[in-house]
Design a protein around this motif. Structure first.
Motif, short mmCIF file in Angstrom:
data_model
loop_
_atom_site.label_atom_id
_atom_site.label_comp_id
_atom_site.label_asym_id
_atom_site.label_seq_id
_atom_site.Cartn_x
_atom_site.Cartn_y
_atom_site.Cartn_z
N UNK A 87 0.84 -1.20 0.00
CA UNK A 87 0.00 0.00 0.00
C UNK A 87 0.87 1.24 0.00
N UNK A 88 0.58 2.18 -0.90
CA UNK A 88 1.30 3.45 -0.98
C UNK A 88 0.32 4.62 -0.92
N UNK A 89 0.81 5.77 -0.50
CA UNK A 89 0.05 7.01 -0.63
C UNK A 89 0.21 7.51 -2.07
N UNK A 90 -0.69 8.37 -2.52
CA UNK A 90 -0.47 9.07 -3.79
C UNK A 90 0.51 10.21 -3.54
N UNK A 91 0.74 11.04 -4.51
CA UNK A 91 1.54 12.25 -4.26
C UNK A 91 0.77 13.46 -4.75
N UNK A 92 0.99 14.59 -4.09
CA UNK A 92 0.34 15.82 -4.53
C UNK A 92 0.86 16.23 -5.91
N UNK A 93 2.16 16.02 -6.14
CA UNK A 93 2.74 16.40 -7.42
C UNK A 93 2.43 15.34 -8.47
N UNK A 94 2.02 15.81 -9.64
CA UNK A 94 1.65 14.92 -10.73
C UNK A 94 2.18 15.51 -12.04
N UNK A 95 2.46 14.64 -13.00
CA UNK A 95 2.93 15.09 -14.31
C UNK A 95 2.18 14.34 -15.39
N UNK A 96 1.38 15.08 -16.15
CA UNK A 96 0.63 14.49 -17.25
C UNK A 96 1.16 14.97 -18.60
N UNK A 97 2.31 15.64 -18.58
CA UNK A 97 2.83 16.22 -19.81
C UNK A 97 3.62 15.22 -20.65
N UNK A 98 4.55 14.51 -20.02
CA UNK A 98 5.42 13.58 -20.74
C UNK A 98 4.80 12.18 -20.68
N UNK A 130 -1.03 -1.24 -4.45
CA UNK A 130 -2.26 -0.45 -4.42
C UNK A 130 -1.96 0.94 -3.87
N UNK A 131 -2.57 1.95 -4.49
CA UNK A 131 -2.37 3.34 -4.08
C UNK A 131 -3.68 3.86 -3.49
N UNK A 132 -3.61 4.35 -2.27
CA UNK A 132 -4.79 4.94 -1.62
C UNK A 132 -4.94 6.38 -2.10
N UNK A 162 -10.08 6.51 -4.22
CA UNK A 162 -10.23 5.44 -3.25
C UNK A 162 -9.04 4.51 -3.23
N UNK A 163 -9.03 3.57 -4.17
CA UNK A 163 -7.95 2.60 -4.26
C UNK A 163 -7.60 2.41 -5.74
N UNK A 164 -6.32 2.60 -6.05
CA UNK A 164 -5.87 2.50 -7.44
C UNK A 164 -4.87 1.38 -7.62
#
Length: 251
Positions: free
Chosen positions: A4-15, A107-109, A114-116
């Motif tokens: 189980x991992x947390x997500x991150x606030x920082x995201x990159x959808x460009x590359x 799995x990412x909370x 919810x759960x990814x």
């Protein structure tokens, strides 16, 4: 073994890499419900809700406004998240076989989804699990997600290795899960004491997640052999479901 991992606030959808192997989020209807609720928030409301600057709140409101649009980019979660744990996970260097293994064991909370699973395609968003938001008449996101996430995890392989932060892992009810729920701790030895340093702990969680994906330990006891970045298992500081790994604090 499920990590189980947390997500991150920082995201990159460009590359964006090609979306060859992808899946749909398991709670996509719930995510849509939450996003429709979020879209009613003004930038000023978002700034108060998530304690962010006016500039960031404006950018977040714009992301959310376009979230349902067809042209909004989508990317697998494991590529989209770019925080410290995901940099240590070093996704680009994983083989396709390792990514497919991660799909079954990681799995990412998420406050929104919810759960990814790693290859679930997501859209840009910002929503912490601890944000005081109560979609669908619930008290908060913990209340909204707890039964849903816990019920889904009961169908997964145990044991569970919790590498998520407390903000996210507290959405789960461990006693309702089959098998063990293990939470490794990563500490820095500063001579007179050992303590958790948040940024280093995030990196260590990513490193352990990667190690589990590539080396594929099967038992909780096998985690004791993790030794990346100078961390070593300390039996004298550990408990059965809380193994402690310590390294000398960087100079």
């Amino acid at each position: 073994m499920i990590v189980l991992l947390s997500p991150s606030k920082t995201q990159n959808f460009q590359d964006q890499p090609p979306l060859e192997d992808q899946s749909e989020p398991l709670f996509r209807e719930e995510a849509r419900e939450i996003m429709l609720h979020l879209q009613s928030f003004s930038p000023r409301d978002l700034a108060r809700l998530m304690k962010m600057s006016d500039r960031l709140a404006g950018e977040t409101a714009e992301k959310h406004r376009h979230w349902t649009a067809e042209e909004t980019p989508r990317l697998q979660a494991i590529y989209a998240y770019t925080g410290e744990a995901y940099r240590s996970l070093d996704v680009p260097s994983l083989s396709r076989a390792e990514l497919l293994h991660a799909q079954n064991h990681l799995r990412v909370l998420s406050g929104l989804y919810g759960l990814l699973r790693p290859l679930d395609a997501i859209r840009p968003y910002r929503l912490e699990m601890a944000a005081p938001l109560g979609p669908g008449g619930t008290k908060n996101l913990y209340h909204y997600w707890r039964e849903k996430i816990t019920a889904l995890l009961t169908q997964e392989r145990s044991p569970f290795v919790n590498l998520a932060s407390l903000e996210y892992s507290r959405v789960i009810t461990p006693e309702d899960l089959p098998g063990r729920f293990v939470t490794p701790l990563f500490k820095e030895d500063r001579g007179s004491s050992c303590s958790v340093v948040a940024v280093h702990a995030k990196r260590a969680r990513g490193r352990m997640a990667r190690w589990i994906i590539t080396d594929r330990p099967e038992r909780v006891e096998d985690l004791q052999s993790f030794c990346a970045d100078g961390y070593r298992y300390r039996s004298d500081l550990s408990e059965p479901d809380q193994p402690v790994f310590v390294r000398t604090a960087p100079g």
